[in-house]
Motif scaffolding. Sequence first.
Motif, PDB file in Angstrom:
ATOM      1  N   VAL A 236       0.801  -1.077  -0.170  1.00  0.00           N
ATOM      2  CA  VAL A 236       0.202   0.013   0.003  1.00  0.00           C
ATOM      3  C   VAL A 236       1.023   1.395   0.008  1.00  0.00           C
ATOM      4  CG1 VAL A 236      -1.743   1.174   1.164  1.00  0.00           C
ATOM      5  CG2 VAL A 236      -1.542  -1.190   1.215  1.00  0.00           C
ATOM      6  N   GLY A 237       0.808   2.195  -1.012  1.00  0.00           N
ATOM      7  CA  GLY A 237       1.362   3.442  -0.928  1.00  0.00           C
ATOM      8  C   GLY A 237       0.697   4.591  -0.602  1.00  0.00           C
ATOM      9  N   THR A 238       1.272   5.364   0.076  1.00  0.00           N
ATOM     10  CA  THR A 238       0.371   6.331   0.823  1.00  0.00           C
ATOM     11  C   THR A 238       0.880   7.589   0.288  1.00  0.00           C
ATOM     12  OG1 THR A 238       1.882   6.904   2.765  1.00  0.00           O
ATOM     13  CG2 THR A 238       0.541   5.067   3.088  1.00  0.00           C
ATOM     14  N   SER A 239      -0.093   8.611   0.727  1.00  0.00           N
ATOM     15  CA  SER A 239       0.264   9.961   0.470  1.00  0.00           C
ATOM     16  C   SER A 239       1.486  10.795   1.116  1.00  0.00           C
ATOM     17  CB  SER A 239      -1.036  10.946   0.833  1.00  0.00           C
ATOM     18  OG  SER A 239      -1.485  10.845   2.045  1.00  0.00           O
ATOM     19  N   ASN A 240       1.812   9.984   2.434  1.00  0.00           N
ATOM     20  CA  ASN A 240       2.963  10.665   3.209  1.00  0.00           C
ATOM     21  C   ASN A 240       4.167   9.805   2.691  1.00  0.00           C
ATOM     22  OD1 ASN A 240       1.459  11.922   4.905  1.00  0.00           O
ATOM     23  ND2 ASN A 240       1.257  10.390   6.382  1.00  0.00           N
ATOM     24  N   GLY A 241       4.202   9.232   1.503  1.00  0.00           N
ATOM     25  CA  GLY A 241       5.700   8.789   0.864  1.00  0.00           C
ATOM     26  C   GLY A 241       5.905   7.530   1.574  1.00  0.00           C
ATOM     27  N   LYS A 242       5.174   6.879   2.009  1.00  0.00           N
ATOM     28  CA  LYS A 242       5.509   5.405   2.902  1.00  0.00           C
ATOM     29  C   LYS A 242       4.813   4.148   2.076  1.00  0.00           C
ATOM     30  CE  LYS A 242       5.821   7.352   7.441  1.00  0.00           C
ATOM     31  NZ  LYS A 242       5.436   7.281   9.056  1.00  0.00           N
ATOM     32  N   VAL A 243       5.500   3.098   2.421  1.00  0.00           N
ATOM     33  CA  VAL A 243       4.958   1.929   1.725  1.00  0.00           C
ATOM     34  C   VAL A 243       4.780   0.981   3.027  1.00  0.00           C
ATOM     35  CG1 VAL A 243       5.446  -0.045   0.090  1.00  0.00           C
ATOM     36  CG2 VAL A 243       6.161   2.506  -0.608  1.00  0.00           C
ATOM     37  N   GLN A 244       3.601   0.363   2.790  1.00  0.00           N
ATOM     38  CA  GLN A 244       3.028  -0.757   3.861  1.00  0.00           C
ATOM     39  C   GLN A 244       2.964  -2.018   3.184  1.00  0.00           C
ATOM     40  OE1 GLN A 244      -0.136   0.697   6.010  1.00  0.00           O
ATOM     41  NE2 GLN A 244       0.756   2.685   6.839  1.00  0.00           N
ATOM     42  N   ILE A 245       3.570  -2.877   4.054  1.00  0.00           N
ATOM     43  CA  ILE A 245       3.221  -4.374   3.357  1.00  0.00           C
ATOM     44  C   ILE A 245       2.197  -5.113   4.441  1.00  0.00           C
ATOM     45  CG2 ILE A 245       4.483  -6.375   2.733  1.00  0.00           C
ATOM     46  CD1 ILE A 245       5.378  -4.083   1.067  1.00  0.00           C
ATOM     47  N   TRP A 246       1.189  -5.363   3.843  1.00  0.00           N
ATOM     48  CA  TRP A 246       0.230  -6.191   4.899  1.00  0.00           C
ATOM     49  C   TRP A 246      -0.103  -7.650   4.248  1.00  0.00           C
ATOM     50  CZ3 TRP A 246      -3.312  -4.260   8.387  1.00  0.00           C
ATOM     51  CH2 TRP A 246      -2.958  -2.631   8.686  1.00  0.00           C
ATOM     52  N   LEU A 262       7.563  12.422  -1.089  1.00  0.00           N
ATOM     53  CA  LEU A 262       6.253  12.622  -1.441  1.00  0.00           C
ATOM     54  C   LEU A 262       5.276  11.182  -1.837  1.00  0.00           C
ATOM     55  CD1 LEU A 262       7.008  15.361  -3.948  1.00  0.00           C
ATOM     56  CD2 LEU A 262       6.233  15.670  -1.254  1.00  0.00           C
ATOM     57  N   ARG A 263       4.061  11.353  -2.308  1.00  0.00           N
ATOM     58  CA  ARG A 263       3.322  10.265  -2.306  1.00  0.00           C
ATOM     59  C   ARG A 263       3.893   9.124  -3.273  1.00  0.00           C
ATOM     60  NH1 ARG A 263      -2.049  12.669  -6.088  1.00  0.00           N
ATOM     61  NH2 ARG A 263      -0.666  12.759  -7.987  1.00  0.00           N
ATOM     62  N   VAL A 264       3.174   7.867  -2.874  1.00  0.00           N
ATOM     63  CA  VAL A 264       3.602   6.782  -3.758  1.00  0.00           C
ATOM     64  C   VAL A 264       2.496   6.286  -4.351  1.00  0.00           C
ATOM     65  CG1 VAL A 264       4.500   4.520  -3.824  1.00  0.00           C
ATOM     66  CG2 VAL A 264       5.329   6.179  -1.855  1.00  0.00           C
ATOM     67  N   GLY A 265       2.502   6.771  -5.853  1.00  0.00           N
ATOM     68  CA  GLY A 265       1.442   6.390  -6.852  1.00  0.00           C
ATOM     69  C   GLY A 265       1.428   5.132  -7.619  1.00  0.00           C
ATOM     70  N   ALA A 266       2.626   4.678  -7.705  1.00  0.00           N
ATOM     71  CA  ALA A 266       2.784   3.272  -8.436  1.00  0.00           C
ATOM     72  C   ALA A 266       3.773   2.297  -7.754  1.00  0.00           C
ATOM     73  CB  ALA A 266       3.438   3.888  -9.705  1.00  0.00           C
ATOM     74  N   LEU A 267       3.149   0.823  -7.987  1.00  0.00           N
ATOM     75  CA  LEU A 267       4.097  -0.260  -7.377  1.00  0.00           C
ATOM     76  C   LEU A 267       3.965  -1.306  -8.387  1.00  0.00           C
ATOM     77  CD1 LEU A 267       1.897   0.020  -3.923  1.00  0.00           C
ATOM     78  CD2 LEU A 267       4.389   0.754  -4.027  1.00  0.00           C
ATOM     79  N   SER A 278       7.238   7.795  -7.220  1.00  0.00           N
ATOM     80  CA  SER A 278       6.710   8.698  -6.340  1.00  0.00           C
ATOM     81  C   SER A 278       6.724   9.886  -7.076  1.00  0.00           C
ATOM     82  CB  SER A 278       7.550   8.811  -5.107  1.00  0.00           C
ATOM     83  OG  SER A 278       7.334   9.774  -4.364  1.00  0.00           O
ATOM     84  N   ARG A 279       5.995  10.876  -6.607  1.00  0.00           N
ATOM     85  CA  ARG A 279       5.707  12.161  -6.990  1.00  0.00           C
ATOM     86  C   ARG A 279       7.259  12.908  -6.851  1.00  0.00           C
ATOM     87  NH1 ARG A 279       0.843  16.404  -5.085  1.00  0.00           N
ATOM     88  NH2 ARG A 279      -0.142  15.351  -6.982  1.00  0.00           N
ATOM     89  N   ASP A 280       8.137  12.338  -6.029  1.00  0.00           N
ATOM     90  CA  ASP A 280       9.602  12.916  -5.882  1.00  0.00           C
ATOM     91  C   ASP A 280      10.405  12.744  -7.005  1.00  0.00           C
ATOM     92  OD1 ASP A 280      10.031  10.325  -5.481  1.00  0.00           O
ATOM     93  OD2 ASP A 280      10.648  10.496  -3.243  1.00  0.00           O
ATOM     94  N   LYS A 281       9.601  11.954  -8.122  1.00  0.00           N
ATOM     95  CA  LYS A 281      10.669  11.614  -9.373  1.00  0.00           C
ATOM     96  C   LYS A 281      11.470  10.357  -9.320  1.00  0.00           C
ATOM     97  CE  LYS A 281      10.977  16.594  -9.908  1.00  0.00           C
ATOM     98  NZ  LYS A 281      11.897  17.761 -10.284  1.00  0.00           N
ATOM     99  N   SER A 282      11.365   9.709  -8.350  1.00  0.00           N
ATOM    100  CA  SER A 282      12.353   8.553  -8.059  1.00  0.00           C
ATOM    101  C   SER A 282      11.537   7.342  -8.068  1.00  0.00           C
ATOM    102  CB  SER A 282      13.317   8.681  -6.781  1.00  0.00           C
ATOM    103  OG  SER A 282      12.272   8.674  -5.587  1.00  0.00           O
ATOM    104  N   ILE A 283      12.200   6.078  -8.192  1.00  0.00           N
ATOM    105  CA  ILE A 283      11.834   4.725  -8.285  1.00  0.00           C
ATOM    106  C   ILE A 283      12.715   4.032  -7.337  1.00  0.00           C
ATOM    107  CG2 ILE A 283      11.529   2.498  -9.299  1.00  0.00           C
ATOM    108  CD1 ILE A 283      11.296   4.303 -12.016  1.00  0.00           C
ATOM    109  N   LEU A 284      12.354   3.746  -6.237  1.00  0.00           N
ATOM    110  CA  LEU A 284      13.118   2.688  -5.142  1.00  0.00           C
ATOM    111  C   LEU A 284      12.703   1.371  -5.344  1.00  0.00           C
ATOM    112  CD1 LEU A 284      12.390   4.975  -1.908  1.00  0.00           C
ATOM    113  CD2 LEU A 284      14.454   4.970  -3.748  1.00  0.00           C
ATOM    114  N   GLN A 285      13.771   0.731  -5.424  1.00  0.00           N
ATOM    115  CA  GLN A 285      13.773  -0.968  -5.295  1.00  0.00           C
ATOM    116  C   GLN A 285      13.951  -1.469  -3.913  1.00  0.00           C
ATOM    117  OE1 GLN A 285      12.844  -1.575  -8.031  1.00  0.00           O
ATOM    118  NE2 GLN A 285      14.321  -2.154  -9.836  1.00  0.00           N
ATOM    119  N   ARG A 286      13.025  -2.054  -3.611  1.00  0.00           N
ATOM    120  CA  ARG A 286      13.060  -2.549  -2.159  1.00  0.00           C
ATOM    121  C   ARG A 286      12.974  -4.291  -2.257  1.00  0.00           C
ATOM    122  NH1 ARG A 286      10.826   1.853   0.663  1.00  0.00           N
ATOM    123  NH2 ARG A 286       9.688   3.329  -0.835  1.00  0.00           N
TER     124      ARG A 286
END
Length: 485
Positions: A236-246, A262-267, A278-286
């Motif tokens: 789950v990507g949130t508007s606060n820039g975090k990613v939660q795993i459920w 910034l917000r995470v709009g794509a996963l 994210s809206r911060d222009k970056s892609i993070l590999q987790r």
Amino acid sequence: MDDPTISPLTVQSVPSSKLNVPAIMPRPSLNLETLTPSDHVSRLINSNHYISPSRTIYSDRFIPSRSNSNFALFNISSSSPPLSTNPPASDGGKEDSSSAYAALLRSALFGSKTPDKRDSPGRNIFRFKTETRQSMHSLSPFGYDDERPGVSHSPVKTPRKVPRSPYKVLDAPALQDDFYLNLVDWSSHNVLAVGLGNCVYLWNACSSKVTKLCDLGIDDSVCSVGWAQRGTHLAVGTSNGKVQIWDASRCKRVRTMEGHRLRVGALAWSSSVLSSGSRDKSILQRDIRAQEDFVSKLSGHKSEVCGLKWSYDNRELASGGNDNRLFVWNQHSTQPVLKYCEHTAAVKAIAWSPHLHGLLASGGGTADRCVRFWNTTSNSHLSCMDTGSQVCNLVWSKNVNELVSTHGYSQNQIIVWRYPTMSKLATLTGHTYRVLYLAISPDGQTIVTGAGDETLRFWNVFPSPKSQNTDSEIGASSLGRTTIR
């Protein structure tokens, strides 16, 4: 069969004293002559005019009898007159049979409208003419000519019927009308996840049971959801820039990962690796097995990342952004290995073909309106199709070589396309707002679409793998309208 009474090779009489034959055999009157090469060729060419005075000579598998061959059809002429010009009266029927055979052969090889050789003596039979063109789809040696009687044709298959109405509609209150978000995803266990405001709801497609998975609170909201390829884990990507795993099976949060400002709009998932845009222009590999929140950072986009998709072999990641760019990354790169800049609006709609390795489709926003196809193996732009409206989402069928696009603003519709012709199989309407969200069921037959009209609609658009050629409608009647929460 070949005519046994005429042979291109003949033997004439010689004195019987020179022949050593058994007493019980008749002694024919034979005469051997010396044949020059030109005489031999003349007799071969004019064999259909030459009558053998000797006993019958049958053809074998090495020396066929050419008595019925029509050499004139192939523009072969003789330089010497026939050796015999007095055929028996009984050969009239054989000549008619030979003429009929030649006409049928000419028609089969060169088309029914090819003029007879006698009508055009100087004609070159191997010239390329449209009148000799034959269909390449026929297995018959006589082609696919409607003028020939007695030739049966395979019927043309009618286009597959796609139901024009959804078989189910779910009310989805607070489903946001935001082009840059991805709020719907369908798991391999047939569970639909939907982000509504600051909550995530699960709808079980088998039992129609609705479960509230989480509530992020008043200060946060859901911007994206994405199921792991296997298992029951939901990101789950949130508007606060975090990613939660459920863990959806236990409705329990497993982990919270940071890294975006910034917000995470794509996963997008690739085995145990989760990519977040994210809206911060970056892609993070987790890597969810690692302790770190992310193992690498991909930089290249100049604006919000709104589309992410891993290829089916998990080797390439495609990303689209509000900078009108489509990038392709490999498993280990931190810079894009391929850059496509042909779109003129934001690229959110991205879909990899499950049928052809390296085939990628992408769709552009309002100022672009195009669906483009790329071959990432050869790094080439294959084609472009103007759809006439904002392209919000794309998904490729796993069962047939077809894809679905969803559209916004003036159209608010869903289109089913056949690839590679890109002919329309169906246009589905019903949403009153732009159709922003799209997901496909695990069996590959059903799609669900979501829009700002706060509804989720379920459509049976693709056949099952075992009934790809069916002409009957898939799906059935509407199952009514319910709410997802």
